[in-house]
Design a protein around this motif. Structure first.
Motif, PDB file in Angstrom:
ATOM      1  N   THR A 113       3.488  -4.008 -10.361  1.00 35.85           N
ATOM      2  CA  THR A 113       2.260  -3.215 -10.352  1.00 35.85           C
ATOM      3  C   THR A 113       2.422  -1.944 -11.179  1.00 35.85           C
ATOM      4  OG1 THR A 113       1.678  -4.093  -8.172  1.00 35.85           O
ATOM      5  CG2 THR A 113       0.578  -2.076  -8.867  1.00 35.85           C
ATOM      6  N   LEU A 114       3.566  -1.293 -11.070  1.00 39.30           N
ATOM      7  CA  LEU A 114       3.812  -0.077 -11.850  1.00 39.30           C
ATOM      8  C   LEU A 114       3.768  -0.350 -13.350  1.00 39.30           C
ATOM      9  CD1 LEU A 114       6.716   1.547  -9.791  1.00 39.30           C
ATOM     10  CD2 LEU A 114       4.444   2.530 -10.134  1.00 39.30           C
ATOM     11  N   THR A 115       4.201  -1.529 -13.745  1.00 40.16           N
ATOM     12  CA  THR A 115       4.255  -1.850 -15.172  1.00 40.16           C
ATOM     13  C   THR A 115       3.005  -2.584 -15.654  1.00 40.16           C
ATOM     14  OG1 THR A 115       5.525  -3.860 -14.637  1.00 40.16           O
ATOM     15  CG2 THR A 115       6.767  -1.891 -15.264  1.00 40.16           C
ATOM     16  N   GLY A 116       1.989  -2.697 -14.781  1.00 39.11           N
ATOM     17  CA  GLY A 116       0.710  -3.221 -15.215  1.00 39.11           C
ATOM     18  C   GLY A 116       0.606  -4.726 -15.255  1.00 39.11           C
ATOM     19  N   ARG A 117       1.542  -5.431 -14.606  1.00 37.70           N
ATOM     20  CA  ARG A 117       1.461  -6.879 -14.604  1.00 37.70           C
ATOM     21  C   ARG A 117       0.368  -7.335 -13.643  1.00 37.70           C
ATOM     22  NH1 ARG A 117       7.167  -8.295 -14.131  1.00 37.70           N
ATOM     23  NH2 ARG A 117       7.159  -6.842 -15.863  1.00 37.70           N
ATOM     24  N   GLU A 118      -0.348  -8.388 -13.978  1.00 40.61           N
ATOM     25  CA  GLU A 118      -1.464  -8.852 -13.166  1.00 40.61           C
ATOM     26  C   GLU A 118      -1.005  -9.250 -11.776  1.00 40.61           C
ATOM     27  OE1 GLU A 118      -3.791 -11.913 -14.874  1.00 40.61           O
ATOM     28  OE2 GLU A 118      -4.290 -10.798 -16.694  1.00 40.61           O
ATOM     29  N   LEU A 119      -1.915  -9.031 -10.800  1.00 42.16           N
ATOM     30  CA  LEU A 119      -1.641  -9.469  -9.434  1.00 42.16           C
ATOM     31  C   LEU A 119      -1.624 -10.983  -9.334  1.00 42.16           C
ATOM     32  CD1 LEU A 119      -3.737  -7.018  -7.261  1.00 42.16           C
ATOM     33  CD2 LEU A 119      -1.272  -7.264  -7.243  1.00 42.16           C
ATOM     34  N   GLU A 167       2.977   0.410  -4.245  1.00 41.75           N
ATOM     35  CA  GLU A 167       2.041  -0.520  -4.854  1.00 41.75           C
ATOM     36  C   GLU A 167       0.597  -0.115  -4.569  1.00 41.75           C
ATOM     37  OE1 GLU A 167       1.208  -5.355  -4.957  1.00 41.75           O
ATOM     38  OE2 GLU A 167       2.366  -4.466  -3.316  1.00 41.75           O
ATOM     39  N   ALA A 168       0.334   0.264  -3.321  1.00 41.30           N
ATOM     40  CA  ALA A 168      -1.033   0.650  -2.951  1.00 41.30           C
ATOM     41  C   ALA A 168      -1.478   1.896  -3.707  1.00 41.30           C
ATOM     42  CB  ALA A 168      -1.106   0.882  -1.448  1.00 41.30           C
ATOM     43  N   ARG A 169      -0.610   2.880  -3.801  1.00 41.60           N
ATOM     44  CA  ARG A 169      -0.958   4.100  -4.552  1.00 41.60           C
ATOM     45  C   ARG A 169      -1.306   3.754  -5.998  1.00 41.60           C
ATOM     46  NH1 ARG A 169      -2.117   8.301  -1.160  1.00 41.60           N
ATOM     47  NH2 ARG A 169      -0.417   8.756   0.289  1.00 41.60           N
ATOM     48  N   MET A 170      -0.519   2.887  -6.586  1.00 44.72           N
ATOM     49  CA  MET A 170      -0.752   2.518  -7.983  1.00 44.72           C
ATOM     50  C   MET A 170      -2.086   1.793  -8.134  1.00 44.72           C
ATOM     51  SD  MET A 170       0.577   2.834 -10.954  1.00 44.72           S
ATOM     52  CE  MET A 170       0.263   2.144 -12.584  1.00 44.72           C
ATOM     53  N   LEU A 171      -2.385   0.872  -7.233  1.00 46.53           N
ATOM     54  CA  LEU A 171      -3.634   0.116  -7.318  1.00 46.53           C
ATOM     55  C   LEU A 171      -4.848   1.006  -7.097  1.00 46.53           C
ATOM     56  CD1 LEU A 171      -2.588  -3.137  -5.416  1.00 46.53           C
ATOM     57  CD2 LEU A 171      -3.020  -2.897  -7.868  1.00 46.53           C
ATOM     58  N   LEU A 217      20.504  -8.656   6.168  1.00 48.20           N
ATOM     59  CA  LEU A 217      20.540  -8.587   4.710  1.00 48.20           C
ATOM     60  C   LEU A 217      21.159  -9.853   4.123  1.00 48.20           C
ATOM     61  CD1 LEU A 217      23.311  -6.221   3.313  1.00 48.20           C
ATOM     62  CD2 LEU A 217      23.480  -7.212   5.568  1.00 48.20           C
ATOM     63  N   PRO A 218      20.874 -10.131   2.821  1.00 50.77           N
ATOM     64  CA  PRO A 218      19.798  -9.528   2.043  1.00 50.77           C
ATOM     65  C   PRO A 218      18.452  -9.882   2.656  1.00 50.77           C
ATOM     66  CG  PRO A 218      20.736 -11.396   0.861  1.00 50.77           C
ATOM     67  CD  PRO A 218      21.598 -11.170   2.061  1.00 50.77           C
ATOM     68  N   GLN A 219      17.556  -8.905   2.713  1.00 50.89           N
ATOM     69  CA  GLN A 219      16.267  -9.062   3.372  1.00 50.89           C
ATOM     70  C   GLN A 219      15.204  -9.425   2.336  1.00 50.89           C
ATOM     71  OE1 GLN A 219      15.620  -8.839   6.608  1.00 50.89           O
ATOM     72  NE2 GLN A 219      13.392  -8.787   6.638  1.00 50.89           N
ATOM     73  N   GLY A 220      14.602 -10.603   2.491  1.00 53.24           N
ATOM     74  CA  GLY A 220      13.635 -11.069   1.518  1.00 53.24           C
ATOM     75  C   GLY A 220      12.444 -10.148   1.368  1.00 53.24           C
ATOM     76  N   LEU A 221      11.891  -9.648   2.487  1.00 50.46           N
ATOM     77  CA  LEU A 221      10.721  -8.775   2.409  1.00 50.46           C
ATOM     78  C   LEU A 221      11.001  -7.538   1.575  1.00 50.46           C
ATOM     79  CD1 LEU A 221       8.906  -8.663   5.889  1.00 50.46           C
ATOM     80  CD2 LEU A 221       7.957  -9.353   3.693  1.00 50.46           C
ATOM     81  N   THR A 222      12.187  -6.974   1.706  1.00 50.52           N
ATOM     82  CA  THR A 222      12.526  -5.788   0.922  1.00 50.52           C
ATOM     83  C   THR A 222      12.548  -6.114  -0.556  1.00 50.52           C
ATOM     84  OG1 THR A 222      13.870  -4.939   2.761  1.00 50.52           O
ATOM     85  CG2 THR A 222      14.217  -3.954   0.588  1.00 50.52           C
ATOM     86  N   HIS A 223      13.240  -7.166  -0.919  1.00 49.23           N
ATOM     87  CA  HIS A 223      13.384  -7.491  -2.340  1.00 49.23           C
ATOM     88  C   HIS A 223      12.061  -7.900  -2.966  1.00 49.23           C
ATOM     89  CE1 HIS A 223      17.689  -7.003  -2.920  1.00 49.23           C
ATOM     90  NE2 HIS A 223      17.855  -7.470  -1.698  1.00 49.23           N
ATOM     91  N   LEU A 224      11.240  -8.668  -2.255  1.00 51.36           N
ATOM     92  CA  LEU A 224       9.967  -9.065  -2.856  1.00 51.36           C
ATOM     93  C   LEU A 224       9.021  -7.873  -2.945  1.00 51.36           C
ATOM     94  CD1 LEU A 224       7.416  -9.546  -0.624  1.00 51.36           C
ATOM     95  CD2 LEU A 224       8.984 -11.344   0.104  1.00 51.36           C
ATOM     96  N   ALA A 225       9.129  -6.920  -2.006  1.00 45.99           N
ATOM     97  CA  ALA A 225       8.308  -5.706  -2.091  1.00 45.99           C
ATOM     98  C   ALA A 225       8.704  -4.862  -3.302  1.00 45.99           C
ATOM     99  CB  ALA A 225       8.431  -4.890  -0.805  1.00 45.99           C
ATOM    100  N   VAL A 226       9.994  -4.826  -3.604  1.00 39.77           N
ATOM    101  CA  VAL A 226      10.453  -4.132  -4.816  1.00 39.77           C
ATOM    102  C   VAL A 226       9.860  -4.806  -6.054  1.00 39.77           C
ATOM    103  CG1 VAL A 226      12.475  -3.600  -6.245  1.00 39.77           C
ATOM    104  CG2 VAL A 226      12.571  -3.248  -3.768  1.00 39.77           C
ATOM    105  N   ILE A 227       9.904  -6.142  -6.090  1.00 40.56           N
ATOM    106  CA  ILE A 227       9.364  -6.882  -7.233  1.00 40.56           C
ATOM    107  C   ILE A 227       7.880  -6.579  -7.415  1.00 40.56           C
ATOM    108  CG2 ILE A 227       8.800  -9.200  -8.074  1.00 40.56           C
ATOM    109  CD1 ILE A 227      11.406 -10.152  -6.710  1.00 40.56           C
ATOM    110  N   GLN A 228       7.114  -6.639  -6.334  1.00 44.98           N
ATOM    111  CA  GLN A 228       5.679  -6.393  -6.425  1.00 44.98           C
ATOM    112  C   GLN A 228       5.389  -4.957  -6.857  1.00 44.98           C
ATOM    113  OE1 GLN A 228       3.564  -8.668  -6.489  1.00 44.98           O
ATOM    114  NE2 GLN A 228       3.558 -10.060  -4.751  1.00 44.98           N
ATOM    115  N   ARG A 232       1.791   9.751  -8.015  1.00 43.99           N
ATOM    116  CA  ARG A 232       2.336   9.662  -6.657  1.00 43.99           C
ATOM    117  C   ARG A 232       3.127   8.371  -6.485  1.00 43.99           C
ATOM    118  NH1 ARG A 232      -1.739  11.646  -1.989  1.00 43.99           N
ATOM    119  NH2 ARG A 232       0.237  11.512  -0.867  1.00 43.99           N
ATOM    120  N   ALA A 233       2.622   7.278  -7.054  1.00 43.77           N
ATOM    121  CA  ALA A 233       3.324   6.003  -6.947  1.00 43.77           C
ATOM    122  C   ALA A 233       4.682   6.071  -7.628  1.00 43.77           C
ATOM    123  CB  ALA A 233       2.471   4.890  -7.565  1.00 43.77           C
TER     124      ALA A 233
END
Length: 603
Positions: free
Chosen positions: A597-603, A537-541, A582-593, A547-548
C-alpha cells in the motif's frame, strides 16, 4: 536482490536456559519449520509436518528438551542473516582463535520438496581455526517416549515413536560419545575447510541414505531455488527487501501437500511471560488463509495463492458448517491437552490442540469473499462448484449476521462485535461484486444487497460512539478494537468516522510505536504486531501518507534491530522482546500489505 537484516548478538541464554525469541531464525521445506537459535542450537522442529510431535523441543524445555547444536567450543560472538532473497540462514561465529560460518537449510531439490526431511548444517572456516561441538539430542515428548539409537549397516539411526532418522556427517566430524541420550561430536575447520552434518528423517517409511556430499550440495541448490522464487515476486523500490523477507517467511507457512496455510510454526509461546495465554497455532485458520492468499496475490505469488484458495474452498464446499480452523490435512482440530513440560521461560500451560475449532466467527464470511473477490480481480476465474459454494455461504451470512459470535480475537464472551458485523457487510458486498463480474449466479443478489444495507445501518446506529468519536468494540461497551483499522481496506462506508476511529486507537491502544489488540489487553499480553501494520495501511488508504510512513519507519526500526526478519505474534513495547508464536503469518502478511500500500500497489 534483497539484503536481509543482520543480527549481531552475544547469543546468551537466561538463567533458565532460554534464548530470546528474536534470536531465532526459521528454516523450512514446505512441510515443516525448524527454529535455529543464534547460539547454534536448533530448538524446535516437528517431523515430518508442522503439526506433528516435535523432534526437538528445547524451546519449551530448556534442560531436557531435544536439540541439535553446532557451536564453537570457545566463547564466541555472533553475526547472522539470511542469504539474499533466500531462506538459507548464515551465522558467523567469531572466537579468540578464528572465525567460521554456519550455513543451514531444510533442503529441497531441483524438482521441489524432497520426499523426506533433510536438515543440513555446514560449517566453513574463514580465519584461524575454530572447533565446533555438535550435539544431537532427540526429544522425549514429556517423557512419553524413549528415543533409541541403532547401527544399521554403516549408518547411525535413531527411532522415536513412528519417526526414524539418520545422522549423516562428513569424514572430518569425529564422534566423541554416542548413546540413547545424545550423540556428541566435534569438528575443526580452518580457512577454506568445511564440515557438514545432517538429519534425514521420515515417519513410517523407508529411508534413503544420501551421500553427505549430495546433502551438502543441496544447501546451495535450495538457496538457488529460494532466490528463483523471490525473483518472480512483483514490485521493487522502497522497502522491497523487507517485503521479500516477509514473503519468504509466509512461504514457509504454506503446507505444500494440501495448500493449507499455517498460522504459525510453534505452540505455547506466551503472549506474556509467565501468563496463561499460550496457544497452539500449528493449524490453518480460515482468516489467516484468506489474508495470506490476498498477500500472495498482491505480490504475484499466484501458485501459492491458488493452492491456498483451493484448500479453503474445499473445506467450505463439503456441506458441513464452516469451522474457524482446521488441521493441515483439513480435519477438525482436537481440543487442547496439556503437555507436562516447563514451557518457554516457565510459562504454562503448554498445550497441543486448540479450542477455536468449536467457535463461530462471522469474520470467516468476509475473509472468504474478500479472497475470492481479489482472486477474480487479478484476472482469474471461479469454477461452477466454487461459485455454488460461495452462493450458499452468502445466504448463510445473510441469515446469521444478527447473531453474536466470538469475534476476530476468538474471545470467550460472545458479543455483537463491530468488526464481525463489518465482515458480514464485506462478504455480501463482495458477493454482489462477484455477481456483477459474472462469477456467481444472480438469483439472490437482491437479498444480499438488502441485507448488506441493513448491516451498514445497524452498525451506524449501534456501534458508533459520539463520546469516543470512534466505532466501539461492540455495542454497550466503551472499549476500542484495533482490528477496526481493517475496515478501511474492506472499503466500509464513512471515511471520516474511520479516520476518527484510528485516532482513538492510536491514543488508547498505541504504545511506543505498536498497538494492543483492544482496551484492557495491556494487562495480559504484548502489543499485537499485525495491528500496527493494519494501522499503517489504513492511514495510507485514507490519504495520510506522512503519518503512515512515520508509523511504518518507527515499527521497522525496532524490529530491524531485533533479529533476522522472523517475526513473532507480539512484542513487549517497553523491552522490545518478542512474544507469542513464530514465525507468525498474520504479522508477515500485514507487513506485506502495508508495504504494498505504501508503494502504491493495487489492492
Amino acid at each position: 536482490m534483497t539484503t536481509s537484516p543482520a543480527q549481531t548478538c552475544s547469543a546468551a541464554r537466561d538463567a533458565d536456559g532460554y534464548l530470546p525469541l528474536e534470536q531465532y531464525g526459521a528454516l523450512g521445506d514446505g512441510r515443516a519449520v525448524a527454529l535455529s537459535g543464534a547460539d547454534g542450537s536448533i530448538d524446535w522442529w516437528c517431523v515430518p509436518n508442522m503439526d506433528s510431535a516435535p523432534l526437538f523441543d528445547r524451546l519449551l524445555s530448556a534442560d531436557e528438551g531435544g536439540r541439535f547444536v553446532v557451536a564453537p567450543t570457545e566463547p564466541f560472538t555472533v553475526e547472522r542473516r539470511y542469504r539474499e532473497a533466500s531462506n538459507v540462514l548464515e551465522t558467523v561465529f567469531t572466537t579468540a582463535s578464528g572465525k567460521a560460518v554456519l550455513v543451514e537449510s531444510l533442503n529441497s531439490s531441483s524438482a521441489g520438496r524432497l520426499p523426506w526431511a533433510e536438515l543440513a548444517r555446514r560449517v566453513e572456516g574463514v580465519e584461524g581455526s575454530v572447533t565446533f561441538r555438535i550435539e544431537l539430542r532427540i526429544g522425549r515428548r514429556a517423557d512419553t517416549v524413549n528415543p533409541y539409537w541403532t547401527r544399521m549397516g554403516h549408518h547411525d539411526m535413531f527411532t522415536v515413536d513412528r519417526v526414524s532418522g539418520l545422522f549423516r556427517r562428513s569424514d572430518n566430524v569425529r564422534i566423541e560419545r554416542a548413546d540413547d541420550l545424545a550423540t556428541v561430536a566435534t569438528a575443526t575447520v580452518g580457512p577454506g575447510e568445511r564440515a557438514t552434518v545432517a538429519i534425514v528423517a521420515g515417519e513410517d517409511e523407508p529411508l534413503v541414505v544420501p551421500p553427505i556430499d549430495d546433502i551438502d550440495a543441496r544447501i546451495d541448490l535450495s538457496d538457488a531455488e529460494w532466490r528463483q522464487w523471490s525473483a518472480q515476486l512483483h514490485g521493487d523500490g522502497a522497502h522491497h527487501d523487507l517485503l521479500v523477507r516477509s514473503a519468504l517467511a509466509l512461504k514457509l507457512l504454506l503446507y505444500a501437500p494440501t495448500g493449507a496455510i499455517t498460522a504459525a510454526a510453534t505452540t505455547s509461546l506466551p503472549e506474556k511471560i509467565g501468563g496463561p495465554k499460550n496457544w497452539d497455532y500449528r493449524y490453518a485458520w480460515i482468516r489467516d488463509a484468506g489474508y495470506s492468499i490476498k498477500a500472495f496475490l498482491r505480490i504475484g505469488a499466484f501458485a501459492e495463492a491458488k493452492a491456498g484458495l483451493t484448500w479453503l474452498l474445499h473445506r467450505l464446499g463439503d456441506g458441513t458448517q464452516p469451522q474457524v480452523c482446521y488441521t493441515l490435512n483439513g480435519d477438525p482440530v482436537s481440543p487442547p491437552r496439556i503437555v507436562d513440560v516447563p514451557g518457554y521461560k516457565r510459562s504454562q500451560p503448554v498445550v497441543m490442540g486448540n479450542l477455536a475449532g468449536d467457535q463461530h466467527q462471522h469474520g470467516i464470511y468476509g475473509d472468504i469473499f474478500e479472497t475470492a473477490g481479489r482472486f477474480v480481480a487479478c484476472g482469474n476465474v471461479l469454477d461452477a462448484r466454487s461459485a455454488e459454494t460461495l452462493s450458499h455461504l452468502a445466504d448463510e451470512c445473510a441469515d446469521r449476521w444478527r447473531q453474536k459470535d466470538a469475534g476476530i480475537w476468538e474471545l470467550e464472551d460472545p458479543q455483537h462485535y463491530t468488526m464481525s458485523k463489518i465482515s458480514c457487510w464485506q462478504a455480501l458486498q463482495r458477493a454482489v461484486e462477484l455477481v456483477e463480474a459474472g462469477q456467481m449466479p444472480s438469483t439472490c443478489r437482491d437479498r444480499w444487497e438488502r441485507e448488506r444495507d441493513r448491516i451498514a445501518a445497524w452498525i451506524e446506529e449501534h456501534c458508533w460512539s459520539e463520546k469516543r468519536a470512534a466505532y466501539l468494540m461492540h455495542p454497550g461497551s466503551d472499549r476500542l478494537d484495533a482490528s477496526l483499522a481493517l475496515a478501511v481496506r474492506f472499503r466500509f462506508d464513512g471515511q471520516d468516522r474511520l479516520a476518527s476511529t484510528l485516532d482513538a486507537i492510536d491514543a488508547e491502544l498505541g504504545r511506543k510505536g505498536f498497538h494492543y489488540r483492544y482496551s484492557g489487553a495491556s494487562k495480559e499480553e504484548g502489543c499485537f504486531l499485525a495491528c500496527t501494520f493494519w494501522m499503517v495501511e489504513a492511514r495510507m488508504l485514507l490519504g495520510q501518507r506522512e503519518r503512515a510512513e512515520a508509523q511504518f519507519a518507527a515499527a521497522m526500526a525496532t524490529l530491524g534491530a531485533r533479529g533476522v526478519g522472523t517475526y513473532a505474534e507480539m512484542i513487549d513495547p517497553d523491552s522490545g522482546a518478542y512474544l507469542g508464536n513464530l514465525p507468525q503469518g498474520l504479522t508477515h502478511l500485514a507487513v506485506i500489505q502495508a508495504i504494498a500500500t505504501l508503494t502504491g500497489r493495487e489492492l
